[in-house]
Design a protein around this motif. Structure first.
Motif, PDB file in Angstrom:
ATOM      1  N   TYR A  37      42.596  18.478 -20.745  1.00  0.00           N
ATOM      2  CA  TYR A  37      42.547  17.639 -22.087  1.00  0.00           C
ATOM      3  C   TYR A  37      44.216  17.115 -22.389  1.00  0.00           C
ATOM      4  CZ  TYR A  37      37.785  15.934 -21.311  1.00  0.00           C
ATOM      5  OH  TYR A  37      36.457  15.832 -20.767  1.00  0.00           O
ATOM      6  N   ASN A  38      44.943  18.188 -22.397  1.00  0.00           N
ATOM      7  CA  ASN A  38      46.068  18.117 -23.123  1.00  0.00           C
ATOM      8  C   ASN A  38      47.536  18.387 -21.965  1.00  0.00           C
ATOM      9  OD1 ASN A  38      47.167  21.215 -22.246  1.00  0.00           O
ATOM     10  ND2 ASN A  38      45.259  21.816 -23.259  1.00  0.00           N
ATOM     11  N   ASP A  39      48.717  18.366 -23.310  1.00  0.00           N
ATOM     12  CA  ASP A  39      49.834  18.200 -22.184  1.00  0.00           C
ATOM     13  C   ASP A  39      50.546  18.896 -22.242  1.00  0.00           C
ATOM     14  OD1 ASP A  39      49.090  16.052 -24.033  1.00  0.00           O
ATOM     15  OD2 ASP A  39      51.447  15.088 -24.192  1.00  0.00           O
ATOM     16  N   LEU A  40      50.138  19.930 -21.973  1.00  0.00           N
ATOM     17  CA  LEU A  40      50.720  21.409 -22.077  1.00  0.00           C
ATOM     18  C   LEU A  40      49.901  22.098 -20.149  1.00  0.00           C
ATOM     19  CD1 LEU A  40      49.401  23.625 -24.950  1.00  0.00           C
ATOM     20  CD2 LEU A  40      51.380  22.206 -24.637  1.00  0.00           C
ATOM     21  N   LEU A  84      49.457  20.418 -16.189  1.00  0.00           N
ATOM     22  CA  LEU A  84      49.825  19.452 -15.527  1.00  0.00           C
ATOM     23  C   LEU A  84      47.466  19.463 -14.261  1.00  0.00           C
ATOM     24  CD1 LEU A  84      52.676  19.620 -13.742  1.00  0.00           C
ATOM     25  CD2 LEU A  84      52.084  17.657 -14.756  1.00  0.00           C
ATOM     26  N   GLN A  85      47.117  18.763 -14.042  1.00  0.00           N
ATOM     27  CA  GLN A  85      46.352  18.941 -13.253  1.00  0.00           C
ATOM     28  C   GLN A  85      46.526  19.799 -11.663  1.00  0.00           C
ATOM     29  OE1 GLN A  85      42.864  15.877 -13.505  1.00  0.00           O
ATOM     30  NE2 GLN A  85      42.490  16.202 -10.904  1.00  0.00           N
ATOM     31  N   ILE A  93      56.258  22.657 -18.102  1.00  0.00           N
ATOM     32  CA  ILE A  93      55.754  21.345 -17.706  1.00  0.00           C
ATOM     33  C   ILE A  93      56.621  21.280 -15.926  1.00  0.00           C
ATOM     34  CG2 ILE A  93      55.732  19.127 -17.275  1.00  0.00           C
ATOM     35  CD1 ILE A  93      53.409  20.030 -18.689  1.00  0.00           C
ATOM     36  N   GLN A 101      55.134  21.908 -12.230  1.00  0.00           N
ATOM     37  CA  GLN A 101      55.856  20.618 -11.589  1.00  0.00           C
ATOM     38  C   GLN A 101      56.491  21.806  -9.984  1.00  0.00           C
ATOM     39  OE1 GLN A 101      54.914  17.649 -11.634  1.00  0.00           O
ATOM     40  NE2 GLN A 101      55.104  17.865  -9.259  1.00  0.00           N
TER      41      GLN A 101
END
Length: 116
Positions: free
Chosen positions: A53-56, A58-59, A104, A108
């Motif tokens: 639920y956050n931008d910290l 990546l799924q 991030i 990635q």
């Protein structure tokens, strides 16, 4: 894949992309990265649907983290059950795990490395 009517146990409706994490016999690492859902998707209550639920995070990164031996070994220490073939984790053990986010770009890179 089965119709929900054929699954006689409790179920969760999947409302958005998530990671399904097995509560039963975690040593087998039955973990699925669900990247798309529709209105008819459900899963057994033997899985924990985990939502980012956050931008910290990546799924896809969280998926690989949950597959890691480090996380799995921590969870195996907390299993309980009636026999060696039916060992469940307490969902709170997983949900209360502290995870320090990597930036991030590094997440990635980890995802890209694992998907090759």
């Amino acid at each position: 894949i089965q119709y929900g009517a054929n699954i006689l146990s409790s179920k969760f409706k999947l409302t958005r992309p998530c990671i399904l994490f097995n509560k039963l016999n975690v040593r087998f690492k039955r973990i699925w990265n669900i990247l798309a859902t529709n209105n008819n998707d459900i899963c057994s209550s033997e899985f924990l649907p985990l939502y980012v639920y956050n931008d910290l995070f990546l799924q896809n990164y969280m998926y690989y983290l949950l597959l890691s031996d480090e996380v799995n070994n921590k969870l195996i220490l907390d299993v309980n059950g009636t026999s060696s073939s039916h060992q469940r984790i307490d969902p709170n053990t997983l949900l209360n795990m502290e995870i320090q986010p990597k930036d991030i770009a590094e997440q990635q890179h980890i995802v890209n490395t694992n998907t090759k």
